[in-house]
Motif scaffolding. Structure first.
Motif, PDB file in Angstrom:
ATOM      1  N   GLU A  65       0.243  -1.866   0.164  1.00 41.19           N
ATOM      2  CA  GLU A  65       0.351  -0.443   0.071  1.00 41.19           C
ATOM      3  C   GLU A  65       1.081   1.040   0.103  1.00 41.19           C
ATOM      4  OE1 GLU A  65      -3.157   0.700  -0.158  1.00 41.19           O
ATOM      5  OE2 GLU A  65      -3.179  -1.265  -0.909  1.00 41.19           O
ATOM      6  N   ARG A  66       2.170   0.995   1.403  1.00 43.57           N
ATOM      7  CA  ARG A  66       3.026   2.213   1.174  1.00 43.57           C
ATOM      8  C   ARG A  66       3.636   2.919  -0.603  1.00 43.57           C
ATOM      9  NH1 ARG A  66       5.335   1.240   6.550  1.00 43.57           N
ATOM     10  NH2 ARG A  66       3.760   2.082   8.575  1.00 43.57           N
ATOM     11  N   LEU A  67       4.407   1.473  -1.681  1.00 49.13           N
ATOM     12  CA  LEU A  67       4.594   1.671  -2.526  1.00 49.13           C
ATOM     13  C   LEU A  67       3.724   2.213  -3.264  1.00 49.13           C
ATOM     14  CD1 LEU A  67       6.940   1.075  -4.446  1.00 49.13           C
ATOM     15  CD2 LEU A  67       5.985  -1.145  -4.813  1.00 49.13           C
ATOM     16  N   LYS A  68       2.337   1.480  -3.191  1.00 58.39           N
ATOM     17  CA  LYS A  68       1.282   2.226  -4.606  1.00 58.39           C
ATOM     18  C   LYS A  68       1.017   3.791  -3.946  1.00 58.39           C
ATOM     19  CE  LYS A  68      -2.146  -2.014  -5.156  1.00 58.39           C
ATOM     20  NZ  LYS A  68      -2.979  -2.367  -4.610  1.00 58.39           N
ATOM     21  N   LEU A  69       0.845   4.621  -2.789  1.00 58.50           N
ATOM     22  CA  LEU A  69       0.808   5.886  -2.224  1.00 58.50           C
ATOM     23  C   LEU A  69       1.940   6.459  -3.104  1.00 58.50           C
ATOM     24  CD1 LEU A  69      -0.497   5.731   1.436  1.00 58.50           C
ATOM     25  CD2 LEU A  69      -1.530   6.568  -0.485  1.00 58.50           C
ATOM     26  N   VAL A  70       3.390   6.065  -2.853  1.00 57.91           N
ATOM     27  CA  VAL A  70       4.018   6.716  -3.544  1.00 57.91           C
ATOM     28  C   VAL A  70       4.544   6.604  -5.547  1.00 57.91           C
ATOM     29  CG1 VAL A  70       6.568   6.494  -3.639  1.00 57.91           C
ATOM     30  CG2 VAL A  70       5.685   5.736  -1.504  1.00 57.91           C
ATOM     31  N   LEU A  71       4.003   5.375  -5.379  1.00 63.77           N
ATOM     32  CA  LEU A  71       3.152   6.112  -7.492  1.00 63.77           C
ATOM     33  C   LEU A  71       2.955   6.588  -7.228  1.00 63.77           C
ATOM     34  CD1 LEU A  71       4.286   2.004  -7.865  1.00 63.77           C
ATOM     35  CD2 LEU A  71       5.906   3.158  -8.484  1.00 63.77           C
ATOM     36  N   ILE A  72       1.665   6.764  -6.578  1.00 65.23           N
ATOM     37  CA  ILE A  72       0.726   7.749  -7.572  1.00 65.23           C
ATOM     38  C   ILE A  72       0.661   9.423  -6.925  1.00 65.23           C
ATOM     39  CG2 ILE A  72      -1.769   8.724  -6.557  1.00 65.23           C
ATOM     40  CD1 ILE A  72      -2.314   5.682  -5.742  1.00 65.23           C
ATOM     41  N   HIS A  73       1.793   9.562  -5.927  1.00 65.82           N
ATOM     42  CA  HIS A  73       2.097  10.756  -5.250  1.00 65.82           C
ATOM     43  C   HIS A  73       3.132  11.066  -6.995  1.00 65.82           C
ATOM     44  CE1 HIS A  73       1.214  11.513  -1.318  1.00 65.82           C
ATOM     45  NE2 HIS A  73       0.956  10.482  -1.896  1.00 65.82           N
ATOM     46  N   ASP A  74       3.923   9.760  -7.569  1.00 68.01           N
ATOM     47  CA  ASP A  74       4.822  10.102  -8.149  1.00 68.01           C
ATOM     48  C   ASP A  74       4.334  10.703 -10.100  1.00 68.01           C
ATOM     49  OD1 ASP A  74       7.220  10.071  -6.713  1.00 68.01           O
ATOM     50  OD2 ASP A  74       7.296   8.061  -7.531  1.00 68.01           O
ATOM     51  N   ARG A  75       3.366   9.727  -9.973  1.00 67.73           N
ATOM     52  CA  ARG A  75       2.713  10.582 -11.106  1.00 67.73           C
ATOM     53  C   ARG A  75       1.308  11.246 -11.328  1.00 67.73           C
ATOM     54  NH1 ARG A  75       0.274   3.781 -11.655  1.00 67.73           N
ATOM     55  NH2 ARG A  75       2.902   3.026 -12.608  1.00 67.73           N
ATOM     56  N   ALA A  76       1.358  11.904 -10.279  1.00 68.73           N
ATOM     57  CA  ALA A  76       0.509  13.023  -9.751  1.00 68.73           C
ATOM     58  C   ALA A  76       0.895  14.565  -9.625  1.00 68.73           C
ATOM     59  CB  ALA A  76      -0.941  12.602  -9.051  1.00 68.73           C
ATOM     60  N   ASN A  77       2.843  14.296  -9.741  1.00 69.67           N
ATOM     61  CA  ASN A  77       3.408  15.044  -9.572  1.00 69.67           C
ATOM     62  C   ASN A  77       2.964  16.227  -8.343  1.00 69.67           C
ATOM     63  OD1 ASN A  77       6.057  16.394 -10.211  1.00 69.67           O
ATOM     64  ND2 ASN A  77       5.167  17.648 -11.753  1.00 69.67           N
ATOM     65  N   ILE A  78       3.077  15.981  -7.401  1.00 69.29           N
ATOM     66  CA  ILE A  78       2.388  15.666  -6.046  1.00 69.29           C
ATOM     67  C   ILE A  78       3.251  15.147  -4.465  1.00 69.29           C
ATOM     68  CG2 ILE A  78       0.725  16.225  -4.693  1.00 69.29           C
ATOM     69  CD1 ILE A  78      -1.994  16.225  -6.534  1.00 69.29           C
ATOM     70  N   SER A  79       4.626  15.940  -4.494  1.00 64.10           N
ATOM     71  CA  SER A  79       4.885  16.288  -2.871  1.00 64.10           C
ATOM     72  C   SER A  79       3.988  15.696  -1.692  1.00 64.10           C
ATOM     73  CB  SER A  79       5.894  17.129  -2.982  1.00 64.10           C
ATOM     74  OG  SER A  79       5.299  18.307  -2.094  1.00 64.10           O
ATOM     75  N   PRO A  80       4.469  14.752  -1.419  1.00 67.69           N
ATOM     76  CA  PRO A  80       4.112  14.735   0.395  1.00 67.69           C
ATOM     77  C   PRO A  80       4.252  16.135   1.193  1.00 67.69           C
ATOM     78  CG  PRO A  80       5.478  13.491   0.055  1.00 67.69           C
ATOM     79  CD  PRO A  80       5.520  14.671  -0.868  1.00 67.69           C
ATOM     80  N   LYS A  81       4.418  16.781   0.498  1.00 70.74           N
ATOM     81  CA  LYS A  81       4.398  18.820   1.228  1.00 70.74           C
ATOM     82  C   LYS A  81       3.185  18.983   0.718  1.00 70.74           C
ATOM     83  CE  LYS A  81       7.232  23.132   2.826  1.00 70.74           C
ATOM     84  NZ  LYS A  81       8.315  23.285   2.290  1.00 70.74           N
ATOM     85  N   PHE A  82       3.441  18.851  -0.347  1.00 73.59           N
ATOM     86  CA  PHE A  82       2.483  19.956  -1.056  1.00 73.59           C
ATOM     87  C   PHE A  82       1.025  18.913  -0.842  1.00 73.59           C
ATOM     88  CE2 PHE A  82      -1.102  20.447  -4.768  1.00 73.59           C
ATOM     89  CZ  PHE A  82      -0.761  22.058  -4.743  1.00 73.59           C
ATOM     90  N   LEU A  83       0.354  17.876  -0.568  1.00 76.32           N
ATOM     91  CA  LEU A  83      -0.489  17.342   0.151  1.00 76.32           C
ATOM     92  C   LEU A  83      -0.557  18.199   1.449  1.00 76.32           C
ATOM     93  CD1 LEU A  83      -2.827  15.566  -0.670  1.00 76.32           C
ATOM     94  CD2 LEU A  83      -1.254  13.724   0.271  1.00 76.32           C
ATOM     95  N   ASP A  84       0.307  17.857   2.100  1.00 79.21           N
ATOM     96  CA  ASP A  84       0.558  18.631   4.004  1.00 79.21           C
ATOM     97  C   ASP A  84      -0.566  19.590   3.366  1.00 79.21           C
ATOM     98  OD1 ASP A  84       0.645  16.384   4.834  1.00 79.21           O
ATOM     99  OD2 ASP A  84       2.964  16.448   5.296  1.00 79.21           O
ATOM    100  N   MET A  85      -0.132  19.880   2.626  1.00 74.84           N
ATOM    101  CA  MET A  85      -0.402  22.128   2.368  1.00 74.84           C
ATOM    102  C   MET A  85      -1.989  21.745   1.763  1.00 74.84           C
ATOM    103  SD  MET A  85       2.329  23.819   0.212  1.00 74.84           S
ATOM    104  CE  MET A  85       2.022  24.844   0.287  1.00 74.84           C
TER     105      MET A  85
END
Length: 96
Positions: free
Chosen positions: A21-41
């Protein structure tokens, strides 16, 4: 008698699923070009806006990116929010 191999096998299976599941989330973030910091914002902004109208349980808040299957066998990215609401605030007669 407890079968220790089955007991530890379940833990390994749980860890494997969590890692998957964590790997899926990392891949989704990469494909959407959204960093975890941006998602936190985004999460902080959503909390601010909703808090104007409702009391929410921030501890149970879950905002994440997810892959949504489409009819043409492709996937799109969605922002999924699960926001526990304690109560709706009284808006008064002059608001709304």
């Amino acid at each position: 008698m407890i079968d220790l191999f089955k007991f530890f096998g379940k833990e390994e299976s749980k860890s494997k699923d969590i890692a998957k599941e964590r790997l899926k989330l990392v891949l989704i973030h990469d494909r959407a070009n959204i960093s975890p910091k941006f998602l936190d914002m985004i999460k902080d902004d959503i909390i601010k806006v909703i808090s104007n109208y409702m009391e929410i349980e921030e501890a149970g808040l879950d905002i994440r990116l997810s892959r949504i299957p489409q009819e043409d066998d492709t996937y799109s990215t969605a922002l999924v929010a699960n926001i526990p609401i304690r109560r709706v605030k009284n808006m008064g007669p002059n608001r709304g």
